[in-house]
Motif scaffolding. Structure first.
Motif, PDB file in Angstrom:
ATOM      1  N   VAL A   1       0.805  -1.219   0.000  1.00 46.33           N
ATOM      2  CA  VAL A   1       0.000   0.000   0.000  1.00 46.33           C
ATOM      3  C   VAL A   1       0.846   1.280   0.000  1.00 46.33           C
ATOM      4  O   VAL A   1       0.350   2.342  -0.335  1.00 46.33           O
ATOM      5  CB  VAL A   1      -0.999  -0.022   1.193  1.00 46.33           C
ATOM      6  N   ALA A   2       2.129   1.183   0.317  1.00 47.35           N
ATOM      7  CA  ALA A   2       2.975   2.372   0.450  1.00 47.35           C
ATOM      8  C   ALA A   2       3.126   3.159  -0.845  1.00 47.35           C
ATOM      9  O   ALA A   2       3.126   4.384  -0.836  1.00 47.35           O
ATOM     10  CB  ALA A   2       4.354   2.001   0.992  1.00 47.35           C
ATOM     11  N   GLY A   3       3.250   2.462  -1.954  1.00 49.11           N
ATOM     12  CA  GLY A   3       3.491   3.159  -3.207  1.00 49.11           C
ATOM     13  C   GLY A   3       2.257   3.767  -3.819  1.00 49.11           C
ATOM     14  O   GLY A   3       2.044   4.972  -3.800  1.00 49.11           O
ATOM     15  N   ARG A   4       1.379   2.940  -4.319  1.00 50.57           N
ATOM     16  CA  ARG A   4       0.215   3.458  -5.040  1.00 50.57           C
ATOM     17  C   ARG A   4      -1.079   3.349  -4.258  1.00 50.57           C
ATOM     18  O   ARG A   4      -2.144   3.680  -4.772  1.00 50.57           O
ATOM     19  CB  ARG A   4       0.079   2.744  -6.386  1.00 50.57           C
ATOM     20  N   GLY A   5      -1.020   2.829  -3.053  1.00 52.03           N
ATOM     21  CA  GLY A   5      -2.242   2.651  -2.286  1.00 52.03           C
ATOM     22  C   GLY A   5      -3.164   1.677  -2.992  1.00 52.03           C
ATOM     23  O   GLY A   5      -2.715   0.766  -3.675  1.00 52.03           O
ATOM     24  N   PHE A   6      -4.451   1.893  -2.853  1.00 52.62           N
ATOM     25  CA  PHE A   6      -5.435   1.044  -3.502  1.00 52.62           C
ATOM     26  C   PHE A   6      -6.240   1.824  -4.544  1.00 52.62           C
ATOM     27  O   PHE A   6      -7.352   1.458  -4.887  1.00 52.62           O
ATOM     28  CB  PHE A   6      -6.365   0.411  -2.465  1.00 52.62           C
ATOM     29  N   HIS A   7      -5.669   2.887  -5.064  1.00 52.23           N
ATOM     30  CA  HIS A   7      -6.357   3.723  -6.054  1.00 52.23           C
ATOM     31  C   HIS A   7      -6.698   2.971  -7.329  1.00 52.23           C
ATOM     32  O   HIS A   7      -7.683   3.272  -7.981  1.00 52.23           O
ATOM     33  CB  HIS A   7      -5.507   4.947  -6.406  1.00 52.23           C
ATOM     34  N   SER A   8      -5.877   1.983  -7.680  1.00 49.62           N
ATOM     35  CA  SER A   8      -6.045   1.314  -8.976  1.00 49.62           C
ATOM     36  C   SER A   8      -7.013   0.137  -8.949  1.00 49.62           C
ATOM     37  O   SER A   8      -7.268  -0.464  -9.981  1.00 49.62           O
ATOM     38  CB  SER A   8      -4.689   0.839  -9.492  1.00 49.62           C
ATOM     39  N   VAL A   9      -7.539  -0.204  -7.777  1.00 54.49           N
ATOM     40  CA  VAL A   9      -8.456  -1.340  -7.693  1.00 54.49           C
ATOM     41  C   VAL A   9      -9.897  -0.850  -7.603  1.00 54.49           C
ATOM     42  O   VAL A   9     -10.153   0.288  -7.209  1.00 54.49           O
ATOM     43  CB  VAL A   9      -8.121  -2.272  -6.497  1.00 54.49           C
TER      44      VAL A   9
ATOM     45  N   HIS B   1     -13.199   0.070  -6.184  1.00 51.65           N
ATOM     46  CA  HIS B   1     -13.494   0.479  -4.812  1.00 51.65           C
ATOM     47  C   HIS B   1     -14.789   1.291  -4.764  1.00 51.65           C
ATOM     48  O   HIS B   1     -15.202   1.863  -5.771  1.00 51.65           O
ATOM     49  CB  HIS B   1     -12.336   1.298  -4.233  1.00 51.65           C
ATOM     50  N   PRO B   2     -15.412   1.330  -3.599  1.00 52.77           N
ATOM     51  CA  PRO B   2     -16.626   2.133  -3.464  1.00 52.77           C
ATOM     52  C   PRO B   2     -16.324   3.604  -3.744  1.00 52.77           C
ATOM     53  O   PRO B   2     -15.290   4.123  -3.300  1.00 52.77           O
ATOM     54  CB  PRO B   2     -17.029   1.934  -1.993  1.00 52.77           C
ATOM     55  N   PRO B   3     -17.199   4.289  -4.456  1.00 54.91           N
ATOM     56  CA  PRO B   3     -16.972   5.711  -4.745  1.00 54.91           C
ATOM     57  C   PRO B   3     -16.751   6.548  -3.487  1.00 54.91           C
ATOM     58  O   PRO B   3     -15.985   7.509  -3.512  1.00 54.91           O
ATOM     59  CB  PRO B   3     -18.248   6.133  -5.473  1.00 54.91           C
ATOM     60  N   ALA B   4     -17.360   6.162  -2.386  1.00 49.52           N
ATOM     61  CA  ALA B   4     -17.215   6.911  -1.141  1.00 49.52           C
ATOM     62  C   ALA B   4     -15.779   6.889  -0.613  1.00 49.52           C
ATOM     63  O   ALA B   4     -15.418   7.717   0.228  1.00 49.52           O
ATOM     64  CB  ALA B   4     -18.155   6.348  -0.083  1.00 49.52           C
ATOM     65  N   LEU B   5     -14.950   5.966  -1.104  1.00 50.40           N
ATOM     66  CA  LEU B   5     -13.570   5.870  -0.631  1.00 50.40           C
ATOM     67  C   LEU B   5     -12.593   6.678  -1.471  1.00 50.40           C
ATOM     68  O   LEU B   5     -11.404   6.733  -1.145  1.00 50.40           O
ATOM     69  CB  LEU B   5     -13.130   4.405  -0.591  1.00 50.40           C
ATOM     70  N   GLU B   6     -13.072   7.297  -2.523  1.00 53.51           N
ATOM     71  CA  GLU B   6     -12.186   8.118  -3.365  1.00 53.51           C
ATOM     72  C   GLU B   6     -11.498   9.154  -2.478  1.00 53.51           C
ATOM     73  O   GLU B   6     -12.129   9.827  -1.669  1.00 53.51           O
ATOM     74  CB  GLU B   6     -12.988   8.796  -4.468  1.00 53.51           C
ATOM     75  N   GLY B   7     -10.178   9.246  -2.611  1.00 53.71           N
ATOM     76  CA  GLY B   7      -9.402  10.179  -1.800  1.00 53.71           C
ATOM     77  C   GLY B   7      -8.956   9.595  -0.471  1.00 53.71           C
ATOM     78  O   GLY B   7      -8.296  10.268   0.312  1.00 53.71           O
ATOM     79  N   ARG B   8      -9.303   8.340  -0.201  1.00 53.34           N
ATOM     80  CA  ARG B   8      -8.954   7.712   1.075  1.00 53.34           C
ATOM     81  C   ARG B   8      -8.255   6.369   0.861  1.00 53.34           C
ATOM     82  O   ARG B   8      -8.378   5.475   1.685  1.00 53.34           O
ATOM     83  CB  ARG B   8     -10.210   7.472   1.905  1.00 53.34           C
ATOM     84  N   LEU B   9      -7.548   6.216  -0.222  1.00 54.05           N
ATOM     85  CA  LEU B   9      -6.991   4.905  -0.562  1.00 54.05           C
ATOM     86  C   LEU B   9      -5.473   4.827  -0.475  1.00 54.05           C
ATOM     87  O   LEU B   9      -4.877   3.845  -0.874  1.00 54.05           O
ATOM     88  CB  LEU B   9      -7.478   4.490  -1.954  1.00 54.05           C
ATOM     89  N   GLY B  10      -4.850   5.863   0.091  1.00 52.68           N
ATOM     90  CA  GLY B  10      -3.405   5.862   0.302  1.00 52.68           C
ATOM     91  C   GLY B  10      -3.068   5.344   1.687  1.00 52.68           C
ATOM     92  O   GLY B  10      -3.935   5.219   2.567  1.00 52.68           O
ATOM     93  N   ILE B  11      -1.799   5.064   1.907  1.00 52.74           N
ATOM     94  CA  ILE B  11      -1.367   4.480   3.176  1.00 52.74           C
ATOM     95  C   ILE B  11      -1.726   5.355   4.375  1.00 52.74           C
ATOM     96  O   ILE B  11      -1.987   4.859   5.464  1.00 52.74           O
ATOM     97  CB  ILE B  11       0.143   4.148   3.157  1.00 52.74           C
ATOM     98  N   GLN B  12      -1.786   6.668   4.168  1.00 51.87           N
ATOM     99  CA  GLN B  12      -2.106   7.556   5.285  1.00 51.87           C
ATOM    100  C   GLN B  12      -3.540   7.377   5.776  1.00 51.87           C
ATOM    101  O   GLN B  12      -3.882   7.827   6.854  1.00 51.87           O
ATOM    102  CB  GLN B  12      -1.830   9.022   4.902  1.00 51.87           C
ATOM    103  N   HIS B  13      -4.365   6.694   5.004  1.00 54.46           N
ATOM    104  CA  HIS B  13      -5.759   6.447   5.371  1.00 54.46           C
ATOM    105  C   HIS B  13      -5.995   4.995   5.788  1.00 54.46           C
ATOM    106  O   HIS B  13      -7.148   4.574   5.915  1.00 54.46           O
ATOM    107  CB  HIS B  13      -6.688   6.782   4.200  1.00 54.46           C
ATOM    108  N   MET B  14      -4.916   4.229   5.973  1.00 54.70           N
ATOM    109  CA  MET B  14      -5.037   2.798   6.248  1.00 54.70           C
ATOM    110  C   MET B  14      -4.520   2.430   7.633  1.00 54.70           C
ATOM    111  O   MET B  14      -3.540   2.988   8.106  1.00 54.70           O
ATOM    112  CB  MET B  14      -4.212   1.988   5.236  1.00 54.70           C
TER     113      MET B  14
END
Length: 128
Positions: A32-40, A42-55
């Protein structure tokens, strides 16, 4: 290979997936450190919350593989891709444990090493 469970902070979602530990990516935080989960998916409500700082890493089963990950997903009542409602956490953990998984907890130093790795590659730049 191992199966992880991350909680997306400030939400009722968890992400279940797998990470292959290698000499160049020696712990689960590298997933998750590099690209987070942006590329998978995911629920639209999680947009902007998929980087390591949100995990927050809730569980890591380093001896499990893709088959056990699939079983963990099937144990859930809710899903959106590999994301599930936090209410499914107990089912995920029971599935992993009943399939031979034993939890291991990476250290805070492991997380810092993964962040440094991502930073040297210019990869920890996504803030969306």
């Amino acid at each position: 290979m191992g199966v992880y469970v991350f909680r997306i902070l400030g939400t009722n979602w968890i992400k279940v997936g797998h990470h292959k530990v290698t000499p160049s990516r020696p712990n689960v935080y590298y997933r998750v450190a590099g690209r987070g989960f942006h590329s998978v998916v995911h629920p639209p409500a999680l947009e902007g919350r998929l980087g390591i700082q949100h995990m927050e890493l809730l569980a890591w089963f380093p001896t499990l593989g893709r088959r056990q990950e699939t079983k963990a997903h099937k144990a859930c009542k809710t899903n959106y891709g590999e994301f599930h409602n936090i209410s499914d956490l107990e089912a995920v953990l029971k599935s992993c444990e009943s399939n031979g998984g034993v939890q291991s907890y990476p250290s805070s130093e492991d997380k810092e090493l993964a962040l440094a790795w991502a930073g040297t590659r210019g990869r920890f730049t996504r803030t969306r």
